[in-house]
Design a protein around this motif. Structure first.
Motif, PDB file in Angstrom:
ATOM      1  N   UNK A 137       6.051  17.647   3.364  1.00  0.00           N
ATOM      2  CA  UNK A 137       7.111  16.640   3.349  1.00  0.00           C
ATOM      3  C   UNK A 137       6.749  15.461   4.237  1.00  0.00           C
ATOM      4  N   UNK A 138       7.446  14.352   4.031  1.00  0.00           N
ATOM      5  CA  UNK A 138       7.226  13.173   4.868  1.00  0.00           C
ATOM      6  C   UNK A 138       7.587  13.469   6.321  1.00  0.00           C
ATOM      7  N   UNK A 139       8.606  14.303   6.531  1.00  0.00           N
ATOM      8  CA  UNK A 139       9.027  14.651   7.890  1.00  0.00           C
ATOM      9  C   UNK A 139       7.905  15.370   8.643  1.00  0.00           C
ATOM     10  N   UNK A 140       7.204  16.279   7.947  1.00  0.00           N
ATOM     11  CA  UNK A 140       6.080  16.986   8.577  1.00  0.00           C
ATOM     12  C   UNK A 140       5.017  16.011   9.057  1.00  0.00           C
ATOM     13  N   UNK A 141       4.684  15.061   8.200  1.00  0.00           N
ATOM     14  CA  UNK A 141       3.629  14.102   8.521  1.00  0.00           C
ATOM     15  C   UNK A 141       4.025  13.251   9.723  1.00  0.00           C
ATOM     16  N   UNK A 142       5.247  12.763   9.725  1.00  0.00           N
ATOM     17  CA  UNK A 142       5.717  11.907  10.819  1.00  0.00           C
ATOM     18  C   UNK A 142       5.719  12.668  12.141  1.00  0.00           C
ATOM     19  N   UNK A 143       6.276  13.887  12.130  1.00  0.00           N
ATOM     20  CA  UNK A 143       6.425  14.644  13.376  1.00  0.00           C
ATOM     21  C   UNK A 143       5.090  15.130  13.927  1.00  0.00           C
ATOM     22  N   UNK A 144       4.212  15.611  13.060  1.00  0.00           N
ATOM     23  CA  UNK A 144       2.959  16.186  13.548  1.00  0.00           C
ATOM     24  C   UNK A 144       1.980  15.121  14.012  1.00  0.00           C
ATOM     25  N   UNK A 145       1.889  14.017  13.275  1.00  0.00           N
ATOM     26  CA  UNK A 145       0.852  13.029  13.574  1.00  0.00           C
ATOM     27  C   UNK A 145       1.393  11.795  14.286  1.00  0.00           C
ATOM     28  N   UNK A 146       2.711  11.783  14.544  1.00  0.00           N
ATOM     29  CA  UNK A 146       3.331  10.692  15.311  1.00  0.00           C
ATOM     30  C   UNK A 146       2.915   9.321  14.767  1.00  0.00           C
ATOM     31  N   UNK A 147       3.048   9.164  13.471  1.00  0.00           N
ATOM     32  CA  UNK A 147       2.694   7.893  12.843  1.00  0.00           C
ATOM     33  C   UNK A 147       3.680   6.809  13.261  1.00  0.00           C
ATOM     34  N   UNK A 148       3.162   5.626  13.447  1.00  0.00           N
ATOM     35  CA  UNK A 148       3.997   4.506  13.899  1.00  0.00           C
ATOM     36  C   UNK A 148       4.653   3.806  12.711  1.00  0.00           C
ATOM     37  N   UNK A 149       5.206   4.600  11.810  1.00  0.00           N
ATOM     38  CA  UNK A 149       5.942   4.078  10.657  1.00  0.00           C
ATOM     39  C   UNK A 149       7.128   4.998  10.410  1.00  0.00           C
ATOM     40  N   UNK A 150       8.102   4.513   9.678  1.00  0.00           N
ATOM     41  CA  UNK A 150       9.324   5.287   9.463  1.00  0.00           C
ATOM     42  C   UNK A 150       9.120   6.355   8.401  1.00  0.00           C
ATOM     43  N   UNK A 151      10.012   7.339   8.417  1.00  0.00           N
ATOM     44  CA  UNK A 151       9.978   8.393   7.410  1.00  0.00           C
ATOM     45  C   UNK A 151      10.208   7.814   6.021  1.00  0.00           C
ATOM     46  N   UNK A 152      11.053   6.797   5.936  1.00  0.00           N
ATOM     47  CA  UNK A 152      11.327   6.159   4.640  1.00  0.00           C
ATOM     48  C   UNK A 152      10.063   5.504   4.083  1.00  0.00           C
ATOM     49  N   UNK A 153       9.271   4.884   4.957  1.00  0.00           N
ATOM     50  CA  UNK A 153       8.023   4.244   4.516  1.00  0.00           C
ATOM     51  C   UNK A 153       7.047   5.294   3.992  1.00  0.00           C
ATOM     52  N   UNK A 154       6.952   6.419   4.704  1.00  0.00           N
ATOM     53  CA  UNK A 154       6.067   7.494   4.250  1.00  0.00           C
ATOM     54  C   UNK A 154       6.530   8.019   2.894  1.00  0.00           C
ATOM     55  N   UNK A 155       7.859   8.194   2.733  1.00  0.00           N
ATOM     56  CA  UNK A 155       8.381   8.680   1.449  1.00  0.00           C
ATOM     57  C   UNK A 155       8.050   7.707   0.323  1.00  0.00           C
ATOM     58  N   UNK A 156       8.199   6.413   0.586  1.00  0.00           N
ATOM     59  CA  UNK A 156       7.890   5.408  -0.434  1.00  0.00           C
ATOM     60  C   UNK A 156       6.412   5.455  -0.832  1.00  0.00           C
ATOM     61  N   UNK A 157       5.554   5.616   0.162  1.00  0.00           N
ATOM     62  CA  UNK A 157       4.117   5.697  -0.132  1.00  0.00           C
ATOM     63  C   UNK A 157       3.799   6.973  -0.918  1.00  0.00           C
ATOM     64  N   UNK A 158       4.499   8.050  -0.610  1.00  0.00           N
ATOM     65  CA  UNK A 158       4.280   9.306  -1.334  1.00  0.00           C
ATOM     66  C   UNK A 158       4.712   9.169  -2.794  1.00  0.00           C
ATOM     67  N   UNK A 159       5.783   8.422  -3.034  1.00  0.00           N
ATOM     68  CA  UNK A 159       6.228   8.165  -4.409  1.00  0.00           C
ATOM     69  C   UNK A 159       5.154   7.389  -5.170  1.00  0.00           C
ATOM     70  N   UNK A 160       4.562   6.390  -4.514  1.00  0.00           N
ATOM     71  CA  UNK A 160       3.502   5.604  -5.151  1.00  0.00           C
ATOM     72  C   UNK A 160       2.265   6.467  -5.426  1.00  0.00           C
TER      73      UNK A 160
END
Length: 328
Positions: free
Chosen positions: A25-48
């Motif tokens: 999930x996008x939440x896993x990626x954000x929490x584990x790797x501390x990406x400097x982007x929002x969860x919504x941005x990760x979700x949008x990129x995953x959709x693409x």
């Protein structure tokens, strides 16, 4: 064409999925790797990425799974990264009976299979050994058996078809003579030695026939193969019985290295999906060439398409690098 951010997110998703084999999930990626982007941005990129065919979404999960195209992308990026790593930790490949390539291949395959928990194949081509004796014995009418004893303890048996009979007394003379002349001769030079030893004698035709048969036999590379860990693959792809059956048949016939080109391999190569025969589309093969105990060898790791590539590729790079340094 993926953006840098999409490449990063895709690489992390595949890495996470292969480690746990559950949708990411996008939440896993954000929490584990501390990406400097929002969860919504990760979700949008995953959709693409899903729309581009790199990710799939199981109906029962909010996470994503990598497609075969995503695996190929991940493997390419991972290989680029590992190509530039230095490997200082030696891989423990020492096995007993270094002089016997058949035992060496089986022992090495067992060690590497234990390290990876994957089916492992190891093959060696015979090196130039020293002859310790040559013996002649009639096999049946019209066929003479040449028995060559090598320094390693291996014995080569070469049948020679004769269009005339050779007496036991003649064979005794030949055996005694050559055991006085061929000791410590390199195997590759044996044919020429036989041709010149009794030239212009009544035995010349017989010796030339033997020499021709030995030369023809030595023209075929001697390969010694060993496999270990088929039980791992059975557990990993138990539902793919056709693949298991085809693979088992190829192992039994010692034909596995015929399905991929290992001759030009000077690093670590990975084959999966449509890069393999149709029966093998559910597995991947990771391979490298290496040297051990003076033998040229090839190593194959065979696992499911979704396997822990990072650990296996790093191990094969280390083995390849270790053998290259050892041969310098």
């Amino acid at each position: 064409m993926l953006t840098k951010r999409q490449e990063l997110i895709l690489f992390l998703i595949v890495d996470e999925f292969l480690a746990a084999m559950v949708p990411v999930s996008s939440k896993q990626i954000i929490q584990k790797y501390r990406l400097d982007i929002s969860s919504a941005t990760v979700r949008n990129e995953m959709v693409k990425l899903e729309a581009s065919g790199f990710l799939t979404k199981p109906h029962t999960s909010a996470g994503r799974m990598p497609s075969r195209e995503a695996l190929k992308f991940y493997i390419g990026k991972l290989s680029e990264k590992l190509d530039h790593e230095s490997y200082t930790e030696p891989v423990p490949l020492n096995v007993n009976n270094h002089h016997n390539p058949e035992d060496l291949s089986r022992g090495t395959a067992a060690k590497i299979s234990a390290l990876t928990n994957h089916l492992t194949g190891v093959s060696f081509t015979g090196k130039d050994e020293t002859v310790k004796g040559v013996y002649f014995t009639p096999l049946n009418e019209g066929i003479l058996l040449v028995i060559i004893v090598l320094e390693s303890g291996d014995i080569k048996e070469i049948p020679v078809r004769m269009d005339y009979s050779v007496s036991l007394e003649t064979l005794k003379i030949l055996t005694n003579y050559f055991n006085q002349t061929v000791v410590d001769t390199p195997l590759q030079e044996l044919s020429d030695l036989l041709r010149t030893s009794l030239k212009d004698t009544a035995l010349e035709y017989t010796i030339n026939s033997v020499a021709d048969s030995i030369r023809a036999d030595l023209d075929q590379p001697r390969k010694f193969s060993g496999y270990s860990g088929f039980n791992h693959l059975i557990q990993q792809i138990s539902e793919n019985t056709d693949t298991l059956r085809a693979l088992y048949d190829d192992l039994e016939a010692d034909q596995l290295d015929k399905i991929i080109d290992i001759t030009e391999n000077d690093g670590v190569d990975i084959y999966l999906g449509d890069e393999l025969p149709e029966d093998y589309h559910s597995i991947s093969i990771i391979t490298t060439n290496f040297k051990l105990a003076g033998f040229d060898g090839n190593l194959m790791i065979i696992g499911p398409e979704m396997m822990g590539y990072k650990k296996v590729i790093r191990l094969l790079h280390a083995i390849n690098n270790q053998s290259t340094k050892g041969s310098e």
